[in-house]
Design a protein around this motif. Structure first.
Motif, PDB file in Angstrom:
ATOM      1  N   TYR A 105     -24.591  -3.340   7.931  1.00  0.00           N
ATOM      2  CA  TYR A 105     -24.461  -4.005   9.224  1.00  0.00           C
ATOM      3  C   TYR A 105     -23.403  -5.089   9.098  1.00  0.00           C
ATOM      4  O   TYR A 105     -23.292  -5.750   8.056  1.00  0.00           O
ATOM      5  CB  TYR A 105     -25.789  -4.622   9.663  1.00  0.00           C
ATOM      6  N   CYS A 106     -22.629  -5.282  10.154  1.00  0.00           N
ATOM      7  CA  CYS A 106     -21.620  -6.334  10.231  1.00  0.00           C
ATOM      8  C   CYS A 106     -22.011  -7.258  11.385  1.00  0.00           C
ATOM      9  O   CYS A 106     -21.932  -6.863  12.548  1.00  0.00           O
ATOM     10  CB  CYS A 106     -20.242  -5.749  10.507  1.00  0.00           C
ATOM     11  N   LEU A 107     -22.441  -8.444  11.046  1.00  0.00           N
ATOM     12  CA  LEU A 107     -22.852  -9.430  12.040  1.00  0.00           C
ATOM     13  C   LEU A 107     -21.760 -10.488  12.120  1.00  0.00           C
ATOM     14  O   LEU A 107     -21.467 -11.153  11.114  1.00  0.00           O
ATOM     15  CB  LEU A 107     -24.183 -10.060  11.631  1.00  0.00           C
ATOM     16  N   CYS A 108     -21.118 -10.622  13.268  1.00  0.00           N
ATOM     17  CA  CYS A 108     -19.999 -11.552  13.438  1.00  0.00           C
ATOM     18  C   CYS A 108     -20.362 -12.679  14.391  1.00  0.00           C
ATOM     19  O   CYS A 108     -20.983 -12.449  15.431  1.00  0.00           O
ATOM     20  CB  CYS A 108     -18.781 -10.814  13.998  1.00  0.00           C
ATOM     21  N   THR A 109     -19.925 -13.905  14.025  1.00  0.00           N
ATOM     22  CA  THR A 109     -20.092 -15.066  14.895  1.00  0.00           C
ATOM     23  C   THR A 109     -18.801 -15.869  14.911  1.00  0.00           C
ATOM     24  O   THR A 109     -18.300 -16.220  13.839  1.00  0.00           O
ATOM     25  CB  THR A 109     -21.252 -15.969  14.429  1.00  0.00           C
ATOM     26  N   PRO A 110     -18.236 -16.141  16.081  1.00  0.00           N
ATOM     27  CA  PRO A 110     -18.593 -15.533  17.358  1.00  0.00           C
ATOM     28  C   PRO A 110     -18.289 -14.041  17.309  1.00  0.00           C
ATOM     29  O   PRO A 110     -17.855 -13.523  16.284  1.00  0.00           O
ATOM     30  CB  PRO A 110     -17.711 -16.255  18.369  1.00  0.00           C
ATOM     31  N   ARG A 111     -18.464 -13.362  18.425  1.00  0.00           N
ATOM     32  CA  ARG A 111     -18.353 -11.907  18.440  1.00  0.00           C
ATOM     33  C   ARG A 111     -16.969 -11.430  18.028  1.00  0.00           C
ATOM     34  O   ARG A 111     -15.962 -12.116  18.243  1.00  0.00           O
ATOM     35  CB  ARG A 111     -18.738 -11.348  19.804  1.00  0.00           C
ATOM     36  N   PHE A 112     -16.945 -10.249  17.420  1.00  0.00           N
ATOM     37  CA  PHE A 112     -15.699  -9.629  17.001  1.00  0.00           C
ATOM     38  C   PHE A 112     -14.896  -9.174  18.221  1.00  0.00           C
ATOM     39  O   PHE A 112     -15.442  -8.584  19.153  1.00  0.00           O
ATOM     40  CB  PHE A 112     -15.975  -8.410  16.113  1.00  0.00           C
ATOM     41  N   THR A 113     -13.601  -9.437  18.191  1.00  0.00           N
ATOM     42  CA  THR A 113     -12.655  -8.861  19.143  1.00  0.00           C
ATOM     43  C   THR A 113     -11.446  -8.398  18.320  1.00  0.00           C
ATOM     44  O   THR A 113     -11.148  -8.987  17.265  1.00  0.00           O
ATOM     45  CB  THR A 113     -12.191  -9.860  20.221  1.00  0.00           C
ATOM     46  N   PRO A 114     -10.745  -7.385  18.754  1.00  0.00           N
ATOM     47  CA  PRO A 114      -9.589  -6.919  17.995  1.00  0.00           C
ATOM     48  C   PRO A 114      -8.544  -8.011  17.734  1.00  0.00           C
ATOM     49  O   PRO A 114      -7.844  -7.966  16.732  1.00  0.00           O
ATOM     50  CB  PRO A 114      -9.016  -5.801  18.871  1.00  0.00           C
ATOM     51  N   ALA A 115      -8.464  -8.998  18.596  1.00  0.00           N
ATOM     52  CA  ALA A 115      -7.471 -10.069  18.431  1.00  0.00           C
ATOM     53  C   ALA A 115      -7.706 -10.906  17.173  1.00  0.00           C
ATOM     54  O   ALA A 115      -6.759 -11.515  16.653  1.00  0.00           O
ATOM     55  CB  ALA A 115      -7.476 -10.972  19.658  1.00  0.00           C
ATOM     56  N   CYS A 116      -8.934 -10.944  16.654  1.00  0.00           N
ATOM     57  CA  CYS A 116      -9.216 -11.762  15.469  1.00  0.00           C
ATOM     58  C   CYS A 116      -8.876 -11.041  14.164  1.00  0.00           C
ATOM     59  O   CYS A 116      -8.797 -11.656  13.112  1.00  0.00           O
ATOM     60  CB  CYS A 116     -10.668 -12.227  15.459  1.00  0.00           C
ATOM     61  N   TYR A 117      -8.646  -9.740  14.224  1.00  0.00           N
ATOM     62  CA  TYR A 117      -8.415  -8.920  13.031  1.00  0.00           C
ATOM     63  C   TYR A 117      -6.967  -9.056  12.560  1.00  0.00           C
ATOM     64  O   TYR A 117      -6.036  -8.835  13.329  1.00  0.00           O
ATOM     65  CB  TYR A 117      -8.714  -7.448  13.333  1.00  0.00           C
ATOM     66  N   VAL A 118      -6.793  -9.412  11.279  1.00  0.00           N
ATOM     67  CA  VAL A 118      -5.454  -9.536  10.700  1.00  0.00           C
ATOM     68  C   VAL A 118      -5.377  -8.615   9.485  1.00  0.00           C
ATOM     69  O   VAL A 118      -6.099  -8.791   8.497  1.00  0.00           O
ATOM     70  CB  VAL A 118      -5.146 -10.990  10.285  1.00  0.00           C
ATOM     71  N   ASP A 119      -4.500  -7.619   9.555  1.00  0.00           N
ATOM     72  CA  ASP A 119      -4.236  -6.683   8.472  1.00  0.00           C
ATOM     73  C   ASP A 119      -3.459  -7.422   7.379  1.00  0.00           C
ATOM     74  O   ASP A 119      -2.403  -7.983   7.651  1.00  0.00           O
ATOM     75  CB  ASP A 119      -3.429  -5.514   9.052  1.00  0.00           C
ATOM     76  N   LEU A 120      -3.980  -7.420   6.151  1.00  0.00           N
ATOM     77  CA  LEU A 120      -3.302  -8.081   5.047  1.00  0.00           C
ATOM     78  C   LEU A 120      -2.622  -7.079   4.115  1.00  0.00           C
ATOM     79  O   LEU A 120      -2.164  -7.451   3.044  1.00  0.00           O
ATOM     80  CB  LEU A 120      -4.305  -8.939   4.253  1.00  0.00           C
ATOM     81  N   GLU A 121      -2.547  -5.822   4.538  1.00  0.00           N
ATOM     82  CA  GLU A 121      -1.887  -4.796   3.731  1.00  0.00           C
ATOM     83  C   GLU A 121      -0.591  -4.315   4.376  1.00  0.00           C
ATOM     84  O   GLU A 121       0.480  -4.597   3.887  1.00  0.00           O
ATOM     85  CB  GLU A 121      -2.813  -3.569   3.552  1.00  0.00           C
ATOM     86  N   ASP A 122      -0.682  -3.588   5.449  1.00  0.00           N
ATOM     87  CA  ASP A 122       0.464  -2.920   6.078  1.00  0.00           C
ATOM     88  C   ASP A 122       1.249  -3.876   6.969  1.00  0.00           C
ATOM     89  O   ASP A 122       0.963  -4.014   8.147  1.00  0.00           O
ATOM     90  CB  ASP A 122      -0.004  -1.716   6.903  1.00  0.00           C
ATOM     91  N   GLY A 123       2.214  -4.541   6.381  1.00  0.00           N
ATOM     92  CA  GLY A 123       3.037  -5.442   7.180  1.00  0.00           C
ATOM     93  C   GLY A 123       2.339  -6.753   7.502  1.00  0.00           C
ATOM     94  O   GLY A 123       2.834  -7.535   8.301  1.00  0.00           O
ATOM     95  N   GLY A 124       1.152  -6.978   6.896  1.00  0.00           N
ATOM     96  CA  GLY A 124       0.416  -8.212   7.136  1.00  0.00           C
ATOM     97  C   GLY A 124       0.921  -9.304   6.198  1.00  0.00           C
ATOM     98  O   GLY A 124       2.035  -9.263   5.693  1.00  0.00           O
ATOM     99  N   GLU A 125       0.072 -10.258   5.956  1.00  0.00           N
ATOM    100  CA  GLU A 125       0.461 -11.410   5.156  1.00  0.00           C
ATOM    101  C   GLU A 125       0.051 -11.278   3.708  1.00  0.00           C
ATOM    102  O   GLU A 125       0.239 -12.189   2.925  1.00  0.00           O
ATOM    103  CB  GLU A 125      -0.169 -12.679   5.752  1.00  0.00           C
ATOM    104  N   GLY A 126      -0.614 -10.162   3.327  1.00  0.00           N
ATOM    105  CA  GLY A 126      -1.148 -10.033   1.969  1.00  0.00           C
ATOM    106  C   GLY A 126      -0.187  -9.550   0.960  1.00  0.00           C
ATOM    107  O   GLY A 126       0.863  -9.081   1.121  1.00  0.00           O
TER     108      GLY A 126
END
Length: 126
Positions: A105-126
């Motif tokens: 289970y993935c419990l997120c607070t506040p709720r998950f929205t796609p805008a909060c997701y940051v890819d750290l692999e493909d062209g991200g900051e990782g």
């Protein structure tokens, strides 16, 4: 008319994501902005995409299977009943190194929205 505190069963079907796992949204509604809940499934041999959630803390609660979670470069083996607390902004991924599906289970607070997701692999900051 339904009361404002009621949320009709809107559970979606399982979808495969670019994160390399399957997600079933159990609760993710504008009526409940403080929390969201999803069921994640990672196939054997798969490691999810390294990512972070900006402004959103996440908790994993393992339902079945075994694997290794990585949070900000630190790894921990986990299995059924184990819980993981992930601070907002922490780099995270999980690997299923067992023979069966890893479900949690993935419990997120506040709720998950796609805008909060940051890819750290493909062209991200990782």
């Amino acid at each position: 008319m339904r009361p404002e505190w009621f949320i009709a069963g809107e559970t979606g079907s399982e979808v495969f994501t670019g994160e390399r796992c399957f997600i079933t949204e159990l609760l993710n509604s504008e009526k409940s902005p403080d929390v969201s809940l999803a069921l994640a499934r990672v196939a054997p041999g798969v490691t999810t995409q390294l990512h972070r959630l900006d402004g959103v803390a996440e908790r994993y609660i393992v339902r079945k299977g075994r694997g290794t979670v990585e949070i900000d470069g630190r790894r921990q083996r986990l299995g059924p009943g184990d819980q993981v607390l992930i601070a907002a902004g922490a780099a995270q991924r999980i690997a299923n190194d067992g023979p069966d599906d890893l479900e949690f289970y993935c419990l997120c607070t506040p709720r998950f929205t796609p805008a909060c997701y940051v890819d750290l692999e493909d062209g991200g900051e990782g």
